[in-house]
Design an enzyme around this catalytic site. Structure first.
Site, mmCIF file in Angstrom:
data_model
loop_
_atom_site.group_PDB
_atom_site.id
_atom_site.type_symbol
_atom_site.label_atom_id
_atom_site.label_comp_id
_atom_site.label_asym_id
_atom_site.label_seq_id
_atom_site.Cartn_x
_atom_site.Cartn_y
_atom_site.Cartn_z
ATOM 1 N N HIS A 89 -14.992 -0.140 3.450
ATOM 2 C CA HIS A 89 -13.590 -0.546 3.461
ATOM 3 C C HIS A 89 -13.458 -2.027 3.084
ATOM 4 O O HIS A 89 -13.985 -2.888 3.793
ATOM 5 C CB HIS A 89 -13.051 -0.312 4.884
ATOM 6 C CG HIS A 89 -11.620 -0.647 5.074
ATOM 7 N ND1 HIS A 89 -11.183 -1.516 6.054
ATOM 8 C CD2 HIS A 89 -10.515 -0.220 4.435
ATOM 9 C CE1 HIS A 89 -9.869 -1.597 6.016
ATOM 10 N NE2 HIS A 89 -9.430 -0.833 5.042
ATOM 11 N N HIS A 99 -6.074 -7.919 0.037
ATOM 12 C CA HIS A 99 -5.336 -6.943 0.831
ATOM 13 C C HIS A 99 -3.900 -7.369 1.123
ATOM 14 O O HIS A 99 -2.967 -6.583 0.972
ATOM 15 C CB HIS A 99 -6.058 -6.683 2.162
ATOM 16 C CG HIS A 99 -5.315 -5.732 3.039
ATOM 17 N ND1 HIS A 99 -4.358 -6.153 3.952
ATOM 18 C CD2 HIS A 99 -5.353 -4.380 3.130
ATOM 19 C CE1 HIS A 99 -3.863 -5.091 4.556
ATOM 20 N NE2 HIS A 99 -4.444 -4.010 4.082
HETATM 21 O O1 G3P Z 1 -7.710 3.014 1.792
HETATM 22 C C1 G3P Z 1 -7.504 3.112 3.144
HETATM 23 C C2 G3P Z 1 -7.124 1.835 3.812
HETATM 24 O O2 G3P Z 1 -7.636 0.738 3.109
HETATM 25 C C3 G3P Z 1 -5.650 1.719 3.940
HETATM 26 O O3 G3P Z 1 -5.232 0.654 4.708
HETATM 27 O O4 G3P Z 1 -4.242 -1.544 5.045
HETATM 28 O O5 G3P Z 1 -6.709 -1.307 5.024
HETATM 29 O O6 G3P Z 1 -5.446 -1.114 2.913
HETATM 30 P P1 G3P Z 1 -5.431 -0.896 4.403
HETATM 31 MG MG MG Z 2 -7.020 -0.606 1.502
#
Ligand code: G3P
Ligand code: MG
Length: 252
Positions: free
Chosen positions: A18, A60
């Site tokens: 992630h 992000h």
């Molecule tokens: O792709 C899943 C996840 O990344 C979604 O949430 O806010 O971490 O981009 P976020």
């Molecule tokens: Mg994401």
């Protein structure tokens, strides 16, 4: 024809970093993606938005404060301004000098090494659909970099996915949600010809996973932080885990 991102080719659920490897590296940086690859991930997830001069950058938040030494909205700055920012020191002084990467740099770093889940942020959506709309730029880059068989393009924003689904020979797409599957979701995913559904793991049930699988869709939940969360989520027979810590699956 099975996609190269099909977990069946791996004989186990995909391990997906992630924003790279955020437990150990600054998120969405080249150091983080390199660290995730070296830790053995199958795929990295990243977040894409546009600068003021409409260039694709990997960050992000809508704003710069949390993960860089800059201030204000990403959208208010040019690429040249964003390139000068430090995106590593906030995490640890060892990472001073890490930059907010352009998407093409991450595609180059990962080529031949891992798959990429490109999440397009709603903040970059443009209702006027210009020729350099974020989703058009992303798909062009994926195609010109020969990455069609190692990419998923995901978004919380259905409008972005609808635009991609309407393109000629689109890459695999995925809908992200933080809510349980409502009765319309499966129908909408099938209408989009989506490859996968990316739910928040806390709202996921075995029944939902089974229904997605019965319709040929993969399920990649986010964001798994602990070994206990990983075990509980794997027990639902998901196709992969989007994780902050990449050593969670070593026992599996
Ligand atoms: O792709 C899943 C996840 O990344 C979604 O949430 O806010 O971490 O981009 P976020
Ligand atoms: Mg994401």
């Amino acid at each position: 024809m099975p996609s190269a991102i099909d977990p069946k080719r791996c004989n186990r659920p995909l391990l997906i970093g992630h924003r790279g490897y955020p437990a150990r590296f600054p998120e969405n940086t080249l150091a983080g993606f390199e660290g995730a690859i070296r830790a053995g991930c199958d795929m990295v997830e990243l977040d894409v938005t546009l600068t003021r001069d409409r260039r694709l950058v990997v960050i992000h938040d809508d704003t710069l404060e949390r993960t860089t030494n800059g201030k204000g909205r990403v959208r208010a700055h040019t690429l040249a301004e964003i390139r000068r920012l430090d995106a590593g020191s906030w995490f640890d002084a060892r990472f001073a000098g890490q930059r907010v990467p352009e998407l093409w740099k991450v595609m180059a770093l990962t080529a031949g090494r891992c798959r990429v889940n490109i999440e397009i942020k709603t903040s970059a959506f443009d209702a006027h659909d210009p020729s350099d709309a974020v989703e058009r730029q992303v798909v062009r880059l994926v195609k010109t970099s020969g990455a069609m068989d190692r990419v998923i393009i995901s978004s919380f924003d259905r409008r972005i996915l609808e635009r991609i689904a309407a393109m000629d020979a689109p890459p695999p797409i995925a809908f992200i949600s933080d809510q349980p599957a409502d009765p319309n979701l499966l129908h909408q995913l099938l209408a989009l010809k989506a490859f996968s559904w990316h739910p928040k793991f806390t709202v996921l049930t075995r029944d939902q996973v089974d229904r997605m699988h019965a319709s040929g869709l993969k399920v990649f939940p986010w964001t798994i932080n602990t070994a206990e969360e990983a075990q509980k989520t794997l027990a639902l027979e998901v196709d992969g885990l989007i994780c902050n810590e990449l050593e969670l699956l070593q026992a599996h």
